[in-house]
Structure formats: C-alpha cells, structure tokens
Design an enzyme around this catalytic site. Structure first.
Site, PDB file in Angstrom:
ATOM      1  N   GLU A 143     -84.402 -29.369  88.038  1.00  0.00           N
ATOM      2  CA  GLU A 143     -83.682 -30.630  87.931  1.00  0.00           C
ATOM      3  C   GLU A 143     -84.603 -31.832  87.754  1.00  0.00           C
ATOM      4  O   GLU A 143     -84.329 -32.727  86.954  1.00  0.00           O
ATOM      5  CB  GLU A 143     -82.816 -30.844  89.188  1.00  0.00           C
ATOM      6  CG  GLU A 143     -81.508 -30.090  89.195  1.00  0.00           C
ATOM      7  CD  GLU A 143     -80.470 -30.734  88.291  1.00  0.00           C
ATOM      8  OE1 GLU A 143     -80.753 -31.779  87.686  1.00  0.00           O
ATOM      9  OE2 GLU A 143     -79.375 -30.168  88.184  1.00  0.00           O
ATOM     10  N   SER A 144     -85.676 -31.892  88.529  1.00  0.00           N
ATOM     11  CA  SER A 144     -86.423 -33.150  88.620  1.00  0.00           C
ATOM     12  C   SER A 144     -87.928 -32.979  88.715  1.00  0.00           C
ATOM     13  O   SER A 144     -88.629 -33.975  88.915  1.00  0.00           O
ATOM     14  CB  SER A 144     -85.955 -33.903  89.869  1.00  0.00           C
ATOM     15  OG  SER A 144     -86.258 -33.138  91.040  1.00  0.00           O
TER      16      SER A 144
END
Length: 418
Positions: A143-144
């Site tokens: 995700e990040s």
C-alpha cells in the site's frame, strides 16, 4: 491519577490465535518461475475463516488429541511470518510481471523493513489475534512502502492507505491535533477490521476482499455481476477492474510468493521476534517536551514513532497513548518506569518480608503498609505491591506563545545583545 501501561509483551495471558495454514507446503525450487502450490486462486478461500469450536471437524479434534508436536518458536520475526504465509500461488502473466518487478530491486524489503521495524511485531500479533492469514502483514508494504505520513491522490493516508470515511467508520478519528490514519497501531486495528468485514461481504474470497479494499466494495460487486452476465464465474482474474486494482492484488501475491519460495535473488530482513517498542497510555493530555524529559527519549524520536500526533501536544480529549522505543525489559528497568509506575511481585516459596525488603531496597514496615498487611505471613502466589507510583500531576507545558515563536524570540534577543 491513574496511569495505564500497555505493551503487547506486558499483557499477560494475551490470547494468540494462529493464522490458518495452507493445506500444501511451498516449493523449495529456487528457479525464477512461479510455482503451483495448490488450487487456482479463482476458488474462494473459506479455510481462512477463524476456527471456532462450532466449525472444527472430527479430524481436527483427533489430530489435536494424538499430536504431541510442540509449536515451532522462531527467533526471527520474518521467519515466523514466512512460515505462516497462507496464500496459494498460481502463475499468471500479471503475477509474473510483479515478480519480475520485485526481482529488479532485490533490496526492496530490506529498505522498507527499516521503517516497519518498530511496529511489525505488534502488527503480526494483531493479525494472529484476529485469525487472519499472515499474508496481511505484507499489505502495508504494498500500500505505502510502510510510510505512515504518505497521502495518495485519492486522499488515502498512512501505511494502510485509509480513506477518512473508512477510518472513521472503524473507530479512527482525525482532527487538528491527531490523525489516526497516521497512527500505525490505531490504523492497523481499523484496517484489519475493515478487511474482516470485506472478507465476510465477499463470502470468504480474499482476492475479492483485497480488490475491494483498494477500489471499493461497490465497484468490485459491479465487476462480479458483469462477469456473470458474460457467462463467467466472477472470479478475480476474470473481473474488469481499474488497472491499479488489477495490479494491486498481484503485488501482494508476488511478494508472498517470493518469500514462500525463498527466492535466492530476493533478500529477506532479519528482525528479533519480540516487541521493540512499548505503548503507554497516560490517560491525560501530554506535551512532547515533558515526555521527552521524563523518558529520556528525544522529542524528535517520539514524534517519528508517533506520527499520528500533528502538534507538540496531544488532543484535549485524547488519545493520550505514546509508543516508546523500549522493549519490555528496557521499559521495566528504566528510571522513568521505576519512578512513575507501581511495581508488583508474586510471592514464591521461602519468601519473607525481610528478604523482599532487602531485595527491593525498602523497609519491612513500608512493604506491610503498602499492602495493608497486619502480619508478616506470606502466601505462595500472593501478589505484593513493591513500590508505589509517583503521581504525574501535570504533563503539560503552558505556553504563552507558540514554542517555535518563543525560540525565535530568544534567538533575536541574543543577536541583539551581541
């Protein structure tokens, strides 16, 4: 004032539920090609539902009775994660594309692990508590790249890339003082609850649930309906989804594959299998400068570990929790803990008040008064208070002006005097 201490290692009797295992073991083949482990991803995966007494089979029960094997204890957290990865991997062109992408940067996990290090043990414990597949620990990487402060173009925030409405629905608040989406542990609770919800909404299909996590529940359901109208089964690989979502799930699966296969060109970090940080709930508003003074941890480091706090003070109405860069042992031995937290001791055979008083550098009278004892008789298993907590009456600094402006004013006066 009441002070609450929270740490995953300090919580005695923590219930840990083992994530369900895949029915087949990963291949040890070190070739770069993906390997087939079991059934196609197209099948739903109800085996990942947390096991309860009601759905255990006779086979499970017989196995529990006859098995003398002890659970394997891993010294390295990443080795435990790898041993418990549960997704079955089947080669597809999209999956191969993502595998090739990771192999072009074999140090990827080493680099991102540096940011994950203070939090990863806590996250794995939360995943085990909920009975989720261990593969979910890889989601913040996908995700990040495990960046707590990252904002997407769609206004998703934090390592789990939560939208504000989703975070709020699952108990995470955001205001001028605090953004819970940037709070790694608080956002983890919300994200895992959201994943459980999606898993249930999509009838136990993790690929549909992960796709919905990325692009929204409604869009995935619409894609499933369209697939079935075309005479297909509505499996993930058959869905017409935005390109980002179509690549999103293979990213996670590719990372899981490389770890399960122990691919020789993909480097795996090492991490102690215990909490490197401890969470303390002060139950009152605090200033980072005061906590830095009390704990001996710099204000900058406190802010780095606790990116959910947007200002130099916690919000008036909370939360008032802080993550400290201390293991359980370090916390207990710290001057900060010794001074401000009460300590207890469980009586064992041959203990006496006199011996305990010498051991803990106090007096018999003090121990007896602290425990409201009229006699010196002790019982094995009895829990004694050894030291009373010193109250923390005020954890706030009262600024007449912003501390940053005050610093500038001080510099200006010095320069003027020169």
């Amino acid at each position: 004032m009441k002070i609450h201490l929270r740490s995953s290692l300090l919580c005695i009797g923590l219930l840990v539920l083992t994530a369900c295992q895949s029915t087949s073991s990963p291949s040890q083949n070190n070739s770069a090609k993906p390997h087939e482990i079991a059934a196609l991803f197209n099948q739903s995966t109800p085996e990942y539902k947390p096991e309860t007494e009601a759905n255990r089979t006779d086979k499970n029960i017989d196995s529990d009775i006859t098995s003398d094997s002890k659970p394997i204890v891993y010294d390295d957290l990443w080795q435990e994660v790898i041993a418990n990865l549960a997704f079955d991997i089947v080669p597809t062109p999209r999956l191969q594309k993502r595998i090739d992408w990771y192999l072009k940067q074999p140090d990827y996990l080493l680099k991102v692990n540096k940011r994950a290090k203070p939090y990863l043990f806590h996250i794995t414990q939360k995943i085990k508590q909920k009975g989720l597949p261990m593969d979910m620990v890889l989601l913040p990487f996908v995700e990040s790249d495990f960046r707590p402060k990252v904002h997407s173009s769609q206004s998703a925030v934090g390592i789990w890339q939560l939208m504000d409405s989703t975070a709020y629905h699952f108990g995470v608040t955001t205001d001028e003082w605090y953004d819970g989406r940037q709070d790694v542990l608080a956002s983890t609770d919300a994200a895992l609850d959201y994943l459980v919800y999606l898993y249930q909404r999509f009838n136990g299909d993790w690929l549909h649930a992960l796709a919905a996590y990325n692009t929204g529940e409604g869009r995935v359901k619409k894609a499933i309906r369209q697939s079935k109208k075309q005479g297909k089964q509505g499996y993930f690989w058959q869905l017409k989804l935005p390109s980002e979502t179509a690549d999103y799930v293979p990213k996670l699966l590719a990372l899981s594959y490389l770890l399960q296969a122990k691919h020789p060109k993909f480097k795996v970090p090492k991490l102690p299998n215990y909490a490197l940080t401890s969470e303390v709930d002060f139950a009152q508003r605090f200033d980072f400068s005061v906590l830095a003074s009390l704990t001996g941890v710099s204000k900058n480091q406190l802010h780095r570990l606790n990116p959910g706090y947007l200002q130099h003070q916690s919000a008036p109405e909370g939360p008032h929790k802080i993550l400290l860069p201390l293991t359980e042992k370090q916390l207990w031995q710290s001057e900060f803990f010794q001074r401000y937290f009460s300590q207890t001791y469980t009586v064992v055979k041959n203990d006496t008040f006199y011996g305990l008083a010498r051991r803990f550098n106090t007096s018999v009278n003090t121990l007896m008064a602290l425990n409201n004892k009229q006699t010196t008789l002790l019982k094995v298993g009895e829990v004694l208070k050894i030291k009373k907590a010193q109250p923390l009456d005020n954890l706030m600094l009262e600024y007449q002006v912003s501390p940053y402006l005050a610093q500038e004013e001080k510099k200006a006066r010095i320069n003027h005097g020169a």
